[in-house]
Design an enzyme around this catalytic site. Sequence first.
Site, PDB file in Angstrom:
ATOM      1  N   GLN A   1       0.804  -1.216   0.000  1.00  0.00           N
ATOM      2  CA  GLN A   1       0.000   0.000   0.000  1.00  0.00           C
ATOM      3  C   GLN A   1       0.838   1.267   0.000  1.00  0.00           C
ATOM      4  O   GLN A   1       0.319   2.338  -0.344  1.00  0.00           O
ATOM      5  CB  GLN A   1      -0.944  -0.002   1.203  1.00  0.00           C
ATOM      6  CG  GLN A   1      -2.027  -1.069   1.098  1.00  0.00           C
ATOM      7  CD  GLN A   1      -2.940  -1.068   2.298  1.00  0.00           C
ATOM      8  OE1 GLN A   1      -2.672  -1.743   3.284  1.00  0.00           O
ATOM      9  NE2 GLN A   1      -4.022  -0.321   2.231  1.00  0.00           N
TER      10      GLN A   1
ATOM     11  N   HIS B   1       1.190  -9.471   4.476  1.00  0.00           N
ATOM     12  CA  HIS B   1       0.037  -8.588   4.364  1.00  0.00           C
ATOM     13  C   HIS B   1      -0.493  -8.702   2.931  1.00  0.00           C
ATOM     14  O   HIS B   1      -0.521  -7.722   2.188  1.00  0.00           O
ATOM     15  CB  HIS B   1       0.411  -7.150   4.727  1.00  0.00           C
ATOM     16  CG  HIS B   1      -0.759  -6.305   5.138  1.00  0.00           C
ATOM     17  ND1 HIS B   1      -0.795  -5.614   6.323  1.00  0.00           N
ATOM     18  CD2 HIS B   1      -1.936  -6.048   4.527  1.00  0.00           C
ATOM     19  CE1 HIS B   1      -1.935  -4.952   6.424  1.00  0.00           C
ATOM     20  NE2 HIS B   1      -2.640  -5.201   5.335  1.00  0.00           N
TER      21      HIS B   1
ATOM     22  N   ASN C   1      -1.427 -11.030   8.484  1.00  0.00           N
ATOM     23  CA  ASN C   1      -2.400  -9.976   8.694  1.00  0.00           C
ATOM     24  C   ASN C   1      -3.755 -10.404   8.145  1.00  0.00           C
ATOM     25  O   ASN C   1      -3.883 -10.755   6.971  1.00  0.00           O
ATOM     26  CB  ASN C   1      -1.984  -8.687   7.988  1.00  0.00           C
ATOM     27  CG  ASN C   1      -3.022  -7.587   8.191  1.00  0.00           C
ATOM     28  OD1 ASN C   1      -3.110  -6.988   9.253  1.00  0.00           O
ATOM     29  ND2 ASN C   1      -3.854  -7.348   7.175  1.00  0.00           N
ATOM     30  N   GLU C   2      -4.761 -10.393   9.019  1.00  0.00           N
ATOM     31  CA  GLU C   2      -6.154 -10.612   8.642  1.00  0.00           C
ATOM     32  C   GLU C   2      -6.353 -11.789   7.687  1.00  0.00           C
ATOM     33  O   GLU C   2      -6.853 -11.638   6.566  1.00  0.00           O
ATOM     34  CB  GLU C   2      -6.744  -9.343   8.033  1.00  0.00           C
ATOM     35  CG  GLU C   2      -6.781  -8.178   9.005  1.00  0.00           C
ATOM     36  CD  GLU C   2      -7.489  -6.946   8.472  1.00  0.00           C
ATOM     37  OE1 GLU C   2      -7.787  -6.052   9.277  1.00  0.00           O
ATOM     38  OE2 GLU C   2      -7.733  -6.881   7.247  1.00  0.00           O
TER      39      GLU C   2
ATOM     40  N   TYR D   1     -12.521  -2.525  13.017  1.00  0.00           N
ATOM     41  CA  TYR D   1     -13.073  -1.382  12.297  1.00  0.00           C
ATOM     42  C   TYR D   1     -14.557  -1.169  12.592  1.00  0.00           C
ATOM     43  O   TYR D   1     -14.991  -0.039  12.783  1.00  0.00           O
ATOM     44  CB  TYR D   1     -12.839  -1.538  10.789  1.00  0.00           C
ATOM     45  CG  TYR D   1     -11.385  -1.366  10.433  1.00  0.00           C
ATOM     46  CD1 TYR D   1     -10.830  -0.107  10.258  1.00  0.00           C
ATOM     47  CD2 TYR D   1     -10.544  -2.465  10.305  1.00  0.00           C
ATOM     48  CE1 TYR D   1      -9.490   0.063   9.971  1.00  0.00           C
ATOM     49  CE2 TYR D   1      -9.203  -2.317  10.009  1.00  0.00           C
ATOM     50  CZ  TYR D   1      -8.671  -1.047   9.843  1.00  0.00           C
ATOM     51  OH  TYR D   1      -7.342  -0.883   9.571  1.00  0.00           O
TER      52      TYR D   1
ATOM     53  N   GLU E   1      -4.602  -2.682  14.411  1.00  0.00           N
ATOM     54  CA  GLU E   1      -5.159  -1.718  13.456  1.00  0.00           C
ATOM     55  C   GLU E   1      -6.455  -1.159  14.029  1.00  0.00           C
ATOM     56  O   GLU E   1      -7.294  -1.914  14.540  1.00  0.00           O
ATOM     57  CB  GLU E   1      -5.478  -2.344  12.090  1.00  0.00           C
ATOM     58  CG  GLU E   1      -4.283  -2.677  11.240  1.00  0.00           C
ATOM     59  CD  GLU E   1      -4.685  -3.207   9.866  1.00  0.00           C
ATOM     60  OE1 GLU E   1      -5.800  -2.865   9.379  1.00  0.00           O
ATOM     61  OE2 GLU E   1      -3.896  -3.975   9.300  1.00  0.00           O
TER      62      GLU E   1
ATOM     63  N   GLU F   1      -5.445   1.918  -1.340  1.00  0.00           N
ATOM     64  CA  GLU F   1      -6.365   1.148  -0.501  1.00  0.00           C
ATOM     65  C   GLU F   1      -6.952  -0.037  -1.270  1.00  0.00           C
ATOM     66  O   GLU F   1      -8.158  -0.137  -1.514  1.00  0.00           O
ATOM     67  CB  GLU F   1      -7.461   2.062   0.052  1.00  0.00           C
ATOM     68  CG  GLU F   1      -8.410   1.424   1.044  1.00  0.00           C
ATOM     69  CD  GLU F   1      -7.709   0.725   2.205  1.00  0.00           C
ATOM     70  OE1 GLU F   1      -8.201  -0.335   2.606  1.00  0.00           O
ATOM     71  OE2 GLU F   1      -6.678   1.228   2.694  1.00  0.00           O
TER      72      GLU F   1
END
Length: 449
Positions: free
Chosen positions: A23, A124, A168-169, A292, A352, A406
């Site tokens: 990113q 990521h 990550n995620e 989030y 995050e 993004e």
Amino acid sequence: MSTAPMPQFPTGFRWGVSTSAHQIEGATAVDGRGPSIWDTFARSPGRIGDGSTGEVACDHYHRHTEDVALLAGLGVSAYRFSIAWPRVQPTGTGPANPAGLDFYDRLVDELLAAGVDPVATLYHWDLPQPLEDADGWLHRETAARFAEYADLAAARLGDRVRLWITLNEPFVHMSMGYGMGVHAPGRMMLFDAFPVAHHQLLGHGLAVAALRARTASPVAIANNYSPVRVLGDRDADRAAGAAYEALHNRLFTDPLLGRGYPELPGLDPRVIHPGDLDTIAAPIDVLGVNYYNPTGVRAAEEGSPLPFDLVPLDGYPRTAFDWPVAPDGLHELLGWLHDTYGDALPPIEITESGCAYDDAPDADGQVADPERIAYLDRHLRAVRAAIDDGVDVRGYFVWSLLDNWEWAEGFTKRFGLVHVDYATQRRTPKSSYTWLRDVIAASRPGSAR
């Protein structure tokens, strides 16, 4: 935003910001870096909202010294970045690319010189494209390749990275990349994507072993969590909520903490080999929590391929991503983790937490973002409330340091504390940067309040 002073956080609480390689770095064909699945995906027409790619992004590869200075000015104690697997292993196999590791070597040294702890995420979402050509995370062998890559990174950086994060995620990567096809690599497999979950978790466990052999620094994983809000009072609605809870919040946590997999449709036990669950449940030192928003769920309409429908939640302010701003959800989530996993739950760090708004410089070149300040204020207070409830939360990383590329939204969503003019690469700290700097400074022992 509350007018009350920000409550104090425990001594040693880690204040940080997060980014990811694809990113912000750019330089996608520089110094031997190989192609990733996101390079390929972004070149496919119609995949990215504004038709852009991450080829330049924020040019962090060439401007990292400027960005480290921004970190030092902010006063954070830690910076969470990710290492680009295709920069270290251009094909996903074989020896390390020295030039790729040299970049992260310089970055880590500059962070330490600035008094900022390096927190490195190994994956990521930027899988080397040759591994995807061999079926990516659907293929068990990718887990072994990931562990070899982790070993290469730790052999070079393990003496200085202060916290390692394996994945990550993984839920988002599985669901958006392999389940629904809206992220790279763009496969649409729905529940047939379960092997992606298992192989990511297996890769995590193998990487934990590789890291432990190279470094004494703590090891973590960063999971995305979303409290489930059931909309409806039918048994079918409650069953739909339970199914979504199992998929989003438990699939990547139960096995990590020694409980095996929850019951889910499409979960094929044939991909689980003897010993895999023990490998996956290797002890970790920190659970990274990315938060989030909560998710509204109700029973699926007849004929739906999924056992639930996702429903927008009313009554909340919205970000530019149209996500609900719900700090109560973060408090709820931290309590749920604490109550659900008990003594098996390691210390938590919020790896995050952030929001997208349409920030732009005014006539004087200043960038005011009061909505982001209010967001961070309320979410930090939610974390403090969870700590008061007995949840062991030891850090908070804001997403993100910089406005960035993004993913499928391209350059249309701005999450940064620092505004980036993508045409000139000019960095302008927003008012939220100044606000967070002051909050961090006030949290230091002996600071005036």
